[in-house]
Write an enzyme that holds these catalytic residues in place. Structure first.
Site, PDB file in Angstrom:
ATOM      1  N   HIS A 170       0.771  -1.207   0.027  1.00  0.00           N
ATOM      2  CA  HIS A 170      -0.020  -0.233   0.169  1.00  0.00           C
ATOM      3  C   HIS A 170       0.829   1.315   0.048  1.00  0.00           C
ATOM      4  O   HIS A 170       0.560   2.299   0.532  1.00  0.00           O
ATOM      5  CB  HIS A 170      -0.973   0.113   1.166  1.00  0.00           C
ATOM      6  CG  HIS A 170      -1.798  -1.319   1.438  1.00  0.00           C
ATOM      7  ND1 HIS A 170      -2.347  -1.946   0.498  1.00  0.00           N
ATOM      8  CD2 HIS A 170      -1.480  -2.362   2.413  1.00  0.00           C
ATOM      9  CE1 HIS A 170      -2.798  -3.063   0.891  1.00  0.00           C
ATOM     10  NE2 HIS A 170      -2.342  -3.242   2.134  1.00  0.00           N
ATOM     11  N   ARG A 171       2.034   1.197  -0.679  1.00  0.00           N
ATOM     12  CA  ARG A 171       2.921   2.307  -0.815  1.00  0.00           C
ATOM     13  C   ARG A 171       3.556   2.886   0.696  1.00  0.00           C
ATOM     14  O   ARG A 171       3.812   4.069   0.914  1.00  0.00           O
ATOM     15  CB  ARG A 171       2.461   3.495  -1.440  1.00  0.00           C
ATOM     16  CG  ARG A 171       2.133   2.758  -2.757  1.00  0.00           C
ATOM     17  CD  ARG A 171       1.808   3.996  -3.903  1.00  0.00           C
ATOM     18  NE  ARG A 171       1.210   3.465  -5.053  1.00  0.00           N
ATOM     19  CZ  ARG A 171       1.828   3.378  -5.940  1.00  0.00           C
ATOM     20  NH1 ARG A 171       3.029   3.632  -6.161  1.00  0.00           N
ATOM     21  NH2 ARG A 171       1.196   2.660  -7.210  1.00  0.00           N
TER      22      ARG A 171
END
Ligand SMILES: Cc1cc2nc3c(=O)[nH]c(=O)nc-3n(C[C@H](O)[C@H](O)[C@H](O)COP(=O)(O)O)c2cc1C
Length: 192
Positions: A170-171
């Site tokens: 999710h970065r």
């Protein structure tokens, strides 16, 4: 005990050697001219220890001129297979002549001739001209030893900052920053 970024770099490089399809030692080298205009290109890492990161090139090239102008550089490794990057910044200095001689002597003969034949970064009229220069030099040197051209040498980038970036879901990536201090390295995290 605090993490040593030079050892961590060696660990990551060793893993990249196992997983990258080619050139795990390839790194982007950023330099700037005397007016601060940046330029970047790939080079190969040819040595690393606690004193810095070494690459070899033609000192009369564009990068050589820019390193003469500012003597500072930034390096970037991106290992796509591992989803990791390492950013390095610091002053760049020529390696001792004896070290450049030793490395030049370890290169293949065609690479040695190429170093003599190439006026790296200067305009080239035609490919044929370059090949003719190469042939002429091959004949000139014959079977004899090929010395290092005096304008061909190595630079060592002495890291002042090293940042290790690794991909997370999710970065929410991880960034570990090491900054050189008088008595060793400090370590901190950065927001991704
Ligand atoms: C993977 C890769 C590795 C390279 N390694 C070197 C190197 O170690 N030394 C070098 O002078 N050029 C190397 N080159 C070529 C440079 O990227 C560049 O074209 C050349 O050095 C001229 O750059 P300059 O005009 O900015 O000085 C490499 C290119 C690639 C794609």
């Amino acid at each position: 005990m605090a993490t040593d970024p030079d050892l961590l770099f060696e660990e990551w490089l060793a893993e990249a050697r196992l997983s990258e399809p080619n050139d795990p030692e390839a790194m982007a080298l950023a330099t700037a001219d005397s007016e601060g205009r940046p330029s970047v290109r790939m080079v190969l890492l040819k040595g690393h220890d606690e004193n810095g990161f070494v690459f070899y090139t033609n000192s009369r090239s564009r990068k050589g001129g820019e390193l003469g102008a500012s003597a500072r550089a930034a390096l970037l490794f991106h290992w796509k297979s591992l989803r990791r990057q390492v950013r390095i910044e610091g002053p760049a200095e020529p390696v001792p002549e004896a070290q450049a001689d030793l490395y030049f002597a370890s290169r293949s003969r065609p690479s040695q001739l190429g170093a003599w034949a190439s006026e790296q970064s200067s305009p080239l009229e035609s490919r044929a001209l370059f090949e003719a220069r190469y042939q002429q030099l091959a004949e000139q040197f014959g079977e004899g030893e090929i010395p290092r051209p005096k304008h061909w040498w190595g630079y060592r980038v002495e890291a002042e900052r090293i940042e290790f970036w690794s991909d997370r879901a999710h970065r929410l990536h991880e960034r570990r920053l090491f900054v050189r201090q008088a008595d060793g390295w400090s370590e901190s995290l950065l927001y991704p």
